[in-house]
Design a protein around this motif. Structure first.
Motif, PDB file in Angstrom:
ATOM      1  N   SER A  88       0.812  -1.212   0.000  1.00 46.94           N
ATOM      2  CA  SER A  88       0.000   0.000   0.000  1.00 46.94           C
ATOM      3  C   SER A  88       0.844   1.259   0.000  1.00 46.94           C
ATOM      4  CB  SER A  88      -0.890   0.059   1.241  1.00 46.94           C
ATOM      5  OG  SER A  88      -1.782  -1.012   1.298  1.00 46.94           O
ATOM      6  N   VAL A  89       0.285   2.321  -0.561  1.00 47.17           N
ATOM      7  CA  VAL A  89       0.770   3.677  -0.350  1.00 47.17           C
ATOM      8  C   VAL A  89      -0.423   4.484   0.125  1.00 47.17           C
ATOM      9  CG1 VAL A  89       2.656   3.603  -2.029  1.00 47.17           C
ATOM     10  CG2 VAL A  89       0.431   4.414  -2.751  1.00 47.17           C
ATOM     11  N   PHE A  90      -0.178   5.338   1.110  1.00 48.23           N
ATOM     12  CA  PHE A  90      -1.237   6.221   1.583  1.00 48.23           C
ATOM     13  C   PHE A  90      -1.348   7.389   0.626  1.00 48.23           C
ATOM     14  CE2 PHE A  90       0.256   4.231   5.584  1.00 48.23           C
ATOM     15  CZ  PHE A  90      -0.924   3.571   5.905  1.00 48.23           C
ATOM     16  N   VAL A  91      -2.565   7.775   0.299  1.00 49.25           N
ATOM     17  CA  VAL A  91      -2.796   8.892  -0.617  1.00 49.25           C
ATOM     18  C   VAL A  91      -3.810   9.844  -0.007  1.00 49.25           C
ATOM     19  CG1 VAL A  91      -2.194   7.528  -2.666  1.00 49.25           C
ATOM     20  CG2 VAL A  91      -4.587   7.648  -1.941  1.00 49.25           C
ATOM     21  N   ASP A  92      -3.675  11.122  -0.350  1.00 47.72           N
ATOM     22  CA  ASP A  92      -4.590  12.109   0.203  1.00 47.72           C
ATOM     23  C   ASP A  92      -5.895  12.213  -0.577  1.00 47.72           C
ATOM     24  OD1 ASP A  92      -3.729  13.490  -2.073  1.00 47.72           O
ATOM     25  OD2 ASP A  92      -2.608  14.992  -0.938  1.00 47.72           O
ATOM     26  N   ASP A  93      -5.952  11.604  -1.759  1.00 49.60           N
ATOM     27  CA  ASP A  93      -7.161  11.645  -2.587  1.00 49.60           C
ATOM     28  C   ASP A  93      -7.103  10.441  -3.531  1.00 49.60           C
ATOM     29  OD1 ASP A  93      -8.658  12.223  -5.100  1.00 49.60           O
ATOM     30  OD2 ASP A  93      -9.096  14.144  -4.140  1.00 49.60           O
ATOM     31  N   GLN A  94      -8.007   9.492  -3.361  1.00 49.20           N
ATOM     32  CA  GLN A  94      -7.949   8.275  -4.163  1.00 49.20           C
ATOM     33  C   GLN A  94      -8.148   8.536  -5.657  1.00 49.20           C
ATOM     34  OE1 GLN A  94     -10.681   5.697  -1.793  1.00 49.20           O
ATOM     35  NE2 GLN A  94      -8.988   4.231  -1.959  1.00 49.20           N
ATOM     36  N   GLN A  95      -9.052   9.417  -6.022  1.00 48.83           N
ATOM     37  CA  GLN A  95      -9.275   9.670  -7.441  1.00 48.83           C
ATOM     38  C   GLN A  95      -8.065  10.331  -8.082  1.00 48.83           C
ATOM     39  OE1 GLN A  95     -11.941   8.554  -9.403  1.00 48.83           O
ATOM     40  NE2 GLN A  95     -10.354   9.055 -10.889  1.00 48.83           N
ATOM     41  N   LYS A  96      -7.500  11.313  -7.387  1.00 42.42           N
ATOM     42  CA  LYS A  96      -6.295  11.975  -7.895  1.00 42.42           C
ATOM     43  C   LYS A  96      -5.162  10.961  -8.030  1.00 42.42           C
ATOM     44  CE  LYS A  96      -4.024  14.799  -5.176  1.00 42.42           C
ATOM     45  NZ  LYS A  96      -3.534  15.956  -4.390  1.00 42.42           N
TER      46      LYS A  96
ATOM     47  N   HIS B   8     -14.951   5.589   0.668  1.00 38.13           N
ATOM     48  CA  HIS B   8     -13.676   5.242   0.038  1.00 38.13           C
ATOM     49  C   HIS B   8     -13.858   4.063  -0.910  1.00 38.13           C
ATOM     50  CE1 HIS B   8     -11.717   8.093   2.592  1.00 38.13           C
ATOM     51  NE2 HIS B   8     -12.194   7.493   3.673  1.00 38.13           N
ATOM     52  N   ARG B   9     -12.740   3.590  -1.472  1.00 35.75           N
ATOM     53  CA  ARG B   9     -12.773   2.475  -2.421  1.00 35.75           C
ATOM     54  C   ARG B   9     -11.623   1.518  -2.121  1.00 35.75           C
ATOM     55  NH1 ARG B   9     -12.040   6.931  -6.807  1.00 35.75           N
ATOM     56  NH2 ARG B   9     -11.309   5.323  -8.186  1.00 35.75           N
ATOM     57  N   TRP B  10     -11.832   0.247  -2.466  1.00 34.99           N
ATOM     58  CA  TRP B  10     -10.723  -0.711  -2.517  1.00 34.99           C
ATOM     59  C   TRP B  10     -10.148  -0.516  -3.907  1.00 34.99           C
ATOM     60  CZ3 TRP B  10      -7.493  -3.256   0.249  1.00 34.99           C
ATOM     61  CH2 TRP B  10      -6.739  -4.288  -0.317  1.00 34.99           C
TER      62      TRP B  10
ATOM     63  N   PRO C  29      -6.503   5.354   1.455  1.00 39.48           N
ATOM     64  CA  PRO C  29      -6.762   6.677   2.042  1.00 39.48           C
ATOM     65  C   PRO C  29      -5.900   6.904   3.289  1.00 39.48           C
ATOM     66  CG  PRO C  29      -8.830   5.526   1.610  1.00 39.48           C
ATOM     67  CD  PRO C  29      -7.718   4.537   1.392  1.00 39.48           C
ATOM     68  N   ASN C  30      -5.388   8.106   3.435  1.00 41.42           N
ATOM     69  CA  ASN C  30      -4.476   8.410   4.549  1.00 41.42           C
ATOM     70  C   ASN C  30      -5.189   9.049   5.738  1.00 41.42           C
ATOM     71  OD1 ASN C  30      -5.011  11.011   3.712  1.00 41.42           O
ATOM     72  ND2 ASN C  30      -2.883  11.640   3.572  1.00 41.42           N
ATOM     73  N   GLU C  31      -6.449   8.785   5.925  1.00 42.94           N
ATOM     74  CA  GLU C  31      -7.222   9.502   6.936  1.00 42.94           C
ATOM     75  C   GLU C  31      -6.886   9.146   8.380  1.00 42.94           C
ATOM     76  OE1 GLU C  31     -11.375   9.544   6.064  1.00 42.94           O
ATOM     77  OE2 GLU C  31     -11.020  10.530   4.146  1.00 42.94           O
ATOM     78  N   HIS C  32      -6.278   8.024   8.640  1.00 39.52           N
ATOM     79  CA  HIS C  32      -5.887   7.691  10.007  1.00 39.52           C
ATOM     80  C   HIS C  32      -4.751   8.628  10.415  1.00 39.52           C
ATOM     81  CE1 HIS C  32      -4.146   5.542  13.380  1.00 39.52           C
ATOM     82  NE2 HIS C  32      -5.303   4.886  13.475  1.00 39.52           N
ATOM     83  N   PRO C  33      -4.800   9.188  11.631  1.00 38.83           N
ATOM     84  CA  PRO C  33      -3.740  10.122  12.042  1.00 38.83           C
ATOM     85  C   PRO C  33      -2.332   9.546  11.921  1.00 38.83           C
ATOM     86  CG  PRO C  33      -5.557  10.186  13.607  1.00 38.83           C
ATOM     87  CD  PRO C  33      -5.846   9.052  12.639  1.00 38.83           C
ATOM     88  N   ALA C  34      -2.148   8.267  12.208  1.00 41.08           N
ATOM     89  CA  ALA C  34      -0.818   7.665  12.091  1.00 41.08           C
ATOM     90  C   ALA C  34      -0.383   7.615  10.632  1.00 41.08           C
ATOM     91  CB  ALA C  34      -0.802   6.269  12.707  1.00 41.08           C
TER      92      ALA C  34
END
Length: 131
Positions: free
Chosen positions: A7-15, A37-39, A57-62
């Protein structure tokens, strides 16, 4: 045993999907709605049954803290193998991609580091030409 997903965390899945497919040339493998969100996974068109990259999605604070720290320290979160780093650098630069490291020989490999527009640095890597 083999690696199936990473995985990579992203700030916007569509972008992220637009960048990883439309700019880098990967292919969407799974795009399953999961509420807000989406898989969402992408793969190399050269290995459609190979390792999938989850655009998470990078929404978790960690996750946000990790992503920000890695980018601030200049550390790529993923490495993509290419045939020719210099050619990919030229192609991607022509598409407006920002690089934090131009093609650089590092012993047996040549690397370059780009900004994926979604909060990450990604390294391109290829075997160096024989001396």
């Amino acid at each position: 045993m083999k690696i199936a997903l990473t995985s990579v965390f992203v700030d916007d899945q569509q972008k992220a999907q637009d960048f990883y497919t439309g700019v880098l040339g990967l292919t969407t493998k799974h795009d399953v709605p999961l509420g807000e969100h989406r898989w969402l996974t992408v793969v190399s068109p050269e290995a459609p049954d190979g390792v999938e990259l989850v655009l998470e999605p990078n929404e978790h604070p960690a996750a946000t803290a990790f992503q920000e720290a890695m980018a601030a320290d200049g550390i790529p979160v993923a490495v993509l193998s290419v045939e020719d780093v210099e050619a990919e650098h030229a192609r991607l630069t022509g598409l407006g991609v920002a690089f934090t490291q131009p093609p650089t020989a590092m012993g047996p490999v040549v690397t370059a580091v780009l900004d994926d527009t979604c909060g990450n640095l990604v390294q391109l890597m290829a075997a160096a030409a024989p001396a």
